[in-house]
Design a protein around this motif. Structure first.
Motif, short mmCIF file in Angstrom:
data_model
loop_
_atom_site.label_atom_id
_atom_site.label_comp_id
_atom_site.label_asym_id
_atom_site.label_seq_id
_atom_site.Cartn_x
_atom_site.Cartn_y
_atom_site.Cartn_z
N ARG A 1 0.82 -1.21 0.00
CA ARG A 1 0.00 0.00 0.00
C ARG A 1 0.86 1.26 0.00
O ARG A 1 0.32 2.36 0.06
CB ARG A 1 -0.92 0.01 1.23
N PHE A 2 2.17 1.11 0.00
CA PHE A 2 3.06 2.27 0.07
C PHE A 2 4.32 1.99 -0.74
O PHE A 2 4.62 0.84 -1.08
CB PHE A 2 3.44 2.55 1.54
N GLU A 3 5.03 3.06 -1.06
CA GLU A 3 6.30 2.93 -1.78
C GLU A 3 7.38 2.44 -0.82
O GLU A 3 7.44 2.86 0.34
CB GLU A 3 6.72 4.29 -2.36
N LEU A 4 8.24 1.55 -1.30
CA LEU A 4 9.36 1.10 -0.48
C LEU A 4 10.36 2.25 -0.28
O LEU A 4 10.66 2.99 -1.20
CB LEU A 4 10.08 -0.07 -1.14
N ASP A 5 10.87 2.36 0.96
CA ASP A 5 11.94 3.31 1.23
C ASP A 5 13.23 2.79 0.59
O ASP A 5 13.36 1.59 0.34
CB ASP A 5 12.15 3.47 2.74
N PRO A 6 14.20 3.68 0.36
CA PRO A 6 15.45 3.23 -0.28
C PRO A 6 16.13 2.08 0.45
O PRO A 6 16.61 1.14 -0.17
CB PRO A 6 16.31 4.50 -0.27
N PHE A 7 16.17 2.12 1.81
CA PHE A 7 16.85 1.05 2.53
C PHE A 7 16.08 -0.27 2.40
O PHE A 7 16.68 -1.35 2.34
CB PHE A 7 17.08 1.43 4.00
N SER B 1 22.66 -12.74 1.90
CA SER B 1 22.10 -12.45 3.22
C SER B 1 22.17 -10.94 3.46
O SER B 1 22.95 -10.23 2.81
CB SER B 1 22.88 -13.18 4.31
N VAL B 2 21.37 -10.46 4.43
CA VAL B 2 21.38 -9.02 4.72
C VAL B 2 21.36 -8.78 6.22
O VAL B 2 20.76 -9.54 6.98
CB VAL B 2 20.19 -8.27 4.08
N LEU B 3 22.03 -7.70 6.62
CA LEU B 3 21.89 -7.13 7.96
C LEU B 3 21.27 -5.75 7.76
O LEU B 3 21.84 -4.90 7.08
CB LEU B 3 23.24 -7.00 8.65
N VAL B 4 20.08 -5.56 8.32
CA VAL B 4 19.37 -4.29 8.18
C VAL B 4 19.34 -3.61 9.55
O VAL B 4 18.72 -4.13 10.49
CB VAL B 4 17.93 -4.50 7.66
N ALA B 5 20.01 -2.49 9.68
CA ALA B 5 20.02 -1.73 10.93
C ALA B 5 19.30 -0.42 10.68
O ALA B 5 19.73 0.41 9.88
CB ALA B 5 21.46 -1.47 11.38
N ALA B 6 18.17 -0.23 11.36
CA ALA B 6 17.35 0.96 11.16
C ALA B 6 16.58 1.25 12.44
O ALA B 6 16.38 0.37 13.27
CB ALA B 6 16.39 0.75 9.98
N PRO B 7 16.11 2.50 12.61
CA PRO B 7 15.41 2.86 13.85
C PRO B 7 14.12 2.07 14.04
O PRO B 7 13.54 1.54 13.08
CB PRO B 7 15.09 4.35 13.65
N THR B 8 13.69 2.00 15.29
CA THR B 8 12.41 1.37 15.62
C THR B 8 11.29 2.04 14.81
O THR B 8 11.23 3.26 14.73
CB THR B 8 12.12 1.53 17.13
N GLY B 9 10.45 1.22 14.21
CA GLY B 9 9.33 1.76 13.45
C GLY B 9 9.65 2.14 12.02
O GLY B 9 8.79 2.65 11.30
N THR C 1 10.59 -4.86 9.04
CA THR C 1 9.87 -6.11 8.86
C THR C 1 9.52 -6.38 7.40
O THR C 1 9.34 -7.53 7.00
CB THR C 1 8.59 -6.12 9.72
N ILE C 2 9.43 -5.32 6.59
CA ILE C 2 9.14 -5.49 5.17
C ILE C 2 10.18 -6.40 4.51
O ILE C 2 9.87 -7.21 3.65
CB ILE C 2 9.11 -4.11 4.46
N VAL C 3 11.43 -6.26 4.94
CA VAL C 3 12.51 -7.09 4.37
C VAL C 3 12.25 -8.55 4.72
O VAL C 3 12.41 -9.45 3.88
CB VAL C 3 13.88 -6.63 4.89
N ALA D 1 23.99 -22.79 3.14
CA ALA D 1 23.08 -22.39 2.06
C ALA D 1 21.93 -21.52 2.55
O ALA D 1 21.27 -20.85 1.75
CB ALA D 1 22.52 -23.63 1.38
N VAL D 2 21.66 -21.52 3.86
CA VAL D 2 20.54 -20.74 4.41
C VAL D 2 20.92 -19.25 4.40
O VAL D 2 21.98 -18.87 4.88
CB VAL D 2 20.20 -21.18 5.84
N ARG D 3 20.04 -18.44 3.84
CA ARG D 3 20.27 -17.00 3.84
C ARG D 3 19.70 -16.39 5.12
O ARG D 3 18.60 -16.75 5.54
CB ARG D 3 19.66 -16.35 2.60
N LEU D 4 20.44 -15.46 5.67
CA LEU D 4 20.10 -14.87 6.96
C LEU D 4 19.59 -13.45 6.75
O LEU D 4 20.21 -12.65 6.05
CB LEU D 4 21.36 -14.85 7.84
N VAL D 5 18.44 -13.16 7.37
CA VAL D 5 17.88 -11.81 7.34
C VAL D 5 17.95 -11.29 8.78
O VAL D 5 17.14 -11.68 9.63
CB VAL D 5 16.42 -11.81 6.84
N SER D 6 18.93 -10.45 9.07
CA SER D 6 19.16 -9.96 10.43
C SER D 6 18.60 -8.55 10.55
O SER D 6 19.02 -7.65 9.81
CB SER D 6 20.66 -9.96 10.76
#
Length: 809
Positions: free
Chosen positions: A29-35, A48-56, A60-62, A171-176
């Motif tokens: 329902r919204f445009e994805l932010d760049p991150f 795999s990805v490590l996503v560090a971003a502020p609360t809120g 979770t979209i990732v 082989a398992v990709r990690l989403v941190s």
């Protein structure tokens, strides 16, 4: 958000290159932010990805994109791990709404729903245990999401995160997913070292801007100077004038006689009148349209008291239709509780608060009550929640504003200022994406508050994430049984703790692991159907070595004769070896030579690592020595360290007292206990005694409990002495402080009587009982038939009433 022509062109190119991401984004329902777009693109490309971003910010979209990718495949699975059960429950419900109940499961220790589903939400400990047990549920696992991964800094449970990250199949990709930590890049480098291709995406932009205020009596002042045309990080001059006028009241502070020493640099309270009471704060927030709000009070009793104060003031924050909806929801969710338990739990006063739009939220509450508060807040039916800092972790309860009554908390030993990371996590709840134009954080004024320190706290980039990893007895037995001692040391050298201590060791250990994989391939290539080609190659190397020695220097007559005899014997042994007649002998020999050279490099690298290995491996060696002394580990006929039958029991015991539980079972200390006695024993082992419990005499259950507990204490004393001999810290003595209460509960006592005896809050009692159930469940699996049956029966006696009740168990 409008895009420039060049940005639109770049986006269209990415959509053509990554159609799965384009299809996923089109359904939002919204445009994805760049991150978010960058993180999803990395996953789409197989990294795999490590996503560090502020609360809120929408991390979770990732995770949702990882679920989407797995569900597009034919049979791939995703595990979504969280640090706390409340967050697991919330995510389970969200995913059921999206994907359907048949495709989503939940595993939280005492809850098992559809565990073979393609999407399974679980606590991190559950996944760790599955990895050690080589569970068949790991088959076809493609992604693991680690929500709140910065929790690995937790000194009690954080090590579990590292165990999972190290042991997951490559082989398992990690989403941190992490809060904004100041060393995200360092953590990402470690993930890259142990997991391979990992992209680090850091965003420090809040999706909803945060306005920061200080509340002085009934006046809301901006923390930063907003008088000019551009907002700055210069402190509001009016606050500075107030601070100078207020001064520091040392006398008032000392007269309070507080525990824990100095209150720190943020608060030196005096006797001024710059502080509004709680009903006034609520009324002010309501008047300025800043509700819903979360008011953080670092005290359970303070949260409950705040609700009572607001109710006594007569404040009502809800409309009649909201009150009707609240009452219907609460009555439906609480209908399974008995009337006598509702009275003990203060249900009617609690319901009155909810109907007025006010509630508390803290660990002392019944878990079911906490879940109801969370649900009502998310439905926008509650307007003010007074909470301890536990609410800041993970559970999705955003508000328009957040109020901090104090900038310090009691950490168990002293009152200390909150850290920049804690401040960021708490105020991160302010501002609801898609609802609020801005969020608001409000600091309540106290005399002596230093605005400059508060401004520094509010503007610093969060906090560093430091490893809390340390080998345990259970971990050591599991790893040695699976990998052997040397490989276990290498695995421990891959830990974030060791990485932070010496980043180079992790790189060396990874090289070592790759070398071992290559050596296995070389061994396969040099295999000969006629015999052991490694043995044959060793003879050839020995001959070459003797020939080089004979050609060097000027050996004596005796030396020449000895070398000639050895050379003749070696040539004779080589010609007699079965592999000498192989038609592919020289081809095998080339692979054997490569294997030998790599083995030399491997040994040299191993020596290099041993000289650089830090405290992690040293602690492991000491843990292994204790286990050898107790014969949980022993050397087999090949000289390899392996687990004994006792060790195989220890492999299935998880918790702070793993070794004490295993040793008590091995010695039969609890044989003959009845169900209530065994539950009481489990309570003594899982309860963490308070400082004022030490040295106190407690009433103990009757029957055989007293004798069994004394024998268990004797074993604890032996183990403690042995640990200290091996330079380990030892452990806290088990406390029977709550054993009588658990004994009574297991024998059917009423909730009110049990809580009166213990002075425990209902939530603490339920949490303790669920820990007891978890330990009894482990005992039921590893103990002999009779004690195992007693443990299973004990589970049934304690899992009743408020303990059994919950929306998801």
């Amino acid at each position: 958000m409008s895009l420039s022509p060049s940005e639109r062109y770049a986006l269209s190119r990415q959509e053509r290159r990554q159609p799965r991401l384009a299809e996923f984004a089109a359904g939002l329902r919204f445009e994805l932010d760049p991150f978010q777009r960058a993180s999803c693109a990395s996953l789409d490309e197989g990294r795999s990805v490590l996503v560090a971003a502020p609360t809120g910010a929408g991390k979770t979209i990732v995770a949702e994109f990882a679920l989407y990718l797995a569900m597009q495949a034919r049979d791939e699975k995703v595990f979504y791990t969280t640090p706390i059960k409340a967050l697991s429950n919330q995510k389970y419900q969200e995913f059921v709404d999206t994907w359907g109940a048949d495709k989503v499961g939940l595993l939280t220790g005492d809850t098992n729903i559809n565990s073979s589903a393609r999407i399974v939400v679980m606590t991190t400990e559950v996944l760790r245990n599955m990895l050690y047990a080589d569970s068949p549920l790991l088959d076809r696992l493609a992604y693991v999401v680690m929500d709140e991964v910065h929790y690995l800094a937790d000194r009690f449970r954080g090590a579990v995160w590292e165990e999972v990250i190290i042991h997951l199949p490559e082989a398992v990709r990690l989403v941190s997913l992490s809060a904004t930590v100041s060393n995200a890049e360092e953590f990402g480098d470690w993930l890259q070292a142990v997991r391979g291709d990992t992209d680090v995406i850091v965003s420090e932009e809040r999706p909803v801007p945060l306005e920061q205020h200080v509340l002085v009596k009934a006046k809301l002042l901006d923390l930063f100077d907003s008088s000019g045309p551009v907002a700055t990080h210069r402190v509001n001059p009016e606050l500075q004038r107030l601070a100078r006028a207020g001064g520091r009241s040392i006398t008032a502070r000392s007269e309070r006689g507080r525990r824990g020493g100095d209150r720190g640099r943020y608060h030196q309270p005096g006797q001024g009148s710059g502080r509004a009471d709680r009903p006034e704060v609520v009324a002010l927030l309501q008047g300025k349209n800043l509700l819903p709000a979360i008011v953080f009070i670092f005290s359970r009793a303070g949260c409950d008291q705040a609700v009572r104060q607001v109710l006594q003031s007569g404040i009502r924050l809800t409309e009649s239709h909201e009150r009707a909806e609240i009452k219907a929801i609460v009555e439906e969710r609480a209908r399974m509780l008995r009337d006598e338990d509702l009275a003990v739990l203060g249900y009617w006063e609690w319901l009155e608060g909810l109907e007025r739009g006010v509630a508390a939220h803290h660990a002392g509450m019944l878990p079911a009550f906490k879940e109801i508060v969370e649900d009502l807040f998310q439905r926008k039916l509650l307007k003010v929640v007074f909470a301890t800092e536990t609410l800041a972790l993970g559970v999705n309860m955003p508000a328009r504003s957040v109020v901090l009554e104090k900038l310090e908390k009691f950490n168990g030993e002293a009152r200390v200022p909150i850290t920049p990371g804690e401040y960021t996590q708490l105020t991160g709840r302010a501002g609801r994406r898609g609802i609020d134009v801005e969020g608001h954080s409000v600091i309540q004024w106290v005399d002596g508050l230093d605005p400059e320190s508060v401004a520094s706290l509010a503007s610093r980039r969060s906090y560093p994430m430091n490893s809390s990893f340390k080998p345990t007895y259970n971990m050591a037995v599991n790893l040695i049984d699976q990998f052997g001692r040397e490989r276990t040391r290498q695995i421990l050298e891959l830990s974030f703790a060791q990485f932070q201590a010496d980043r180079a060791v992790v790189d060396l250990a990874r090289t070592l692991r790759k070398q071992e994989e290559s050596m296995v391939g070389f061994e396969e290539a040099m295999r000969c159907h006629l015999g052991d080609f490694g043995e044959y190659a060793a003879l050839r190397r020995r001959i070459g070595e003797l020939e080089r020695q004979a050609s060097k220097g000027n050996p004596s007559h005796g030396q020449r004769e000895r070398m000639q005899r050895e050379l003749t014997a070696a040539r004779k042994a080589m010609r007699a070896h079965p592999c000498h007649g192989c038609a592919e002998r020289e081809q095998h020999a080339r692979w054997a030579e490569r294997w030998w050279r790599l083995k030399q490099e491997h040994e040299q690298l191993s020596r290099q690592i041993r000289t650089r290995t830090g405290q992690v491996a040293k602690r492991f060696d000491r843990v292994a020595e204790v286990l050898e002394a107790l014969r949980y580990l022993e050397y087999d006929k090949h000289g390899a360290l392996v687990s004994t039958s006792a060790g195989r029991i220890l492999k299935r015991i998880y918790g702070e007292r793993d070794l004490l539980v295993a040793e008590s079972l091995r010695r039969g200390l609890w044989d003959g206990l009845d169900t209530a006695g065994l539950a009481a024993m489990a309570a003594a082992l899982v309860y963490e005694p308070r400082r004022d419990d030490r040295g106190e005499q407690f009433r103990l259950p009757r029957a055989g409990f007293r004798e069994a507990f004394e024998r268990t204490l004797d074993v604890w004393s032996e183990l403690d002495h042995l640990e200290r001999e091996h330079r380990l810290a030892g452990s806290e003595q088990p406390s029977p402080a709550l054993s009588s209460a658990m004994y009574a509960w297991a024998r059917g006592a009423a909730l009110g009587n049990v809580l009166d005896d213990t002075e425990l809050a209902a939530g603490d009692f339920v949490r303790l009982t669920k820990q007891v159930v978890d330990l009894l469940d482990q005992v039921s699996i590893v103990a002999d038939a009779e004690l195992g049956a007693t443990a299973r029966a004990a589970i049934d006696t304690v899992r009743r009433g408020v303990v059994a009740y919950g929306s998801l168990g």
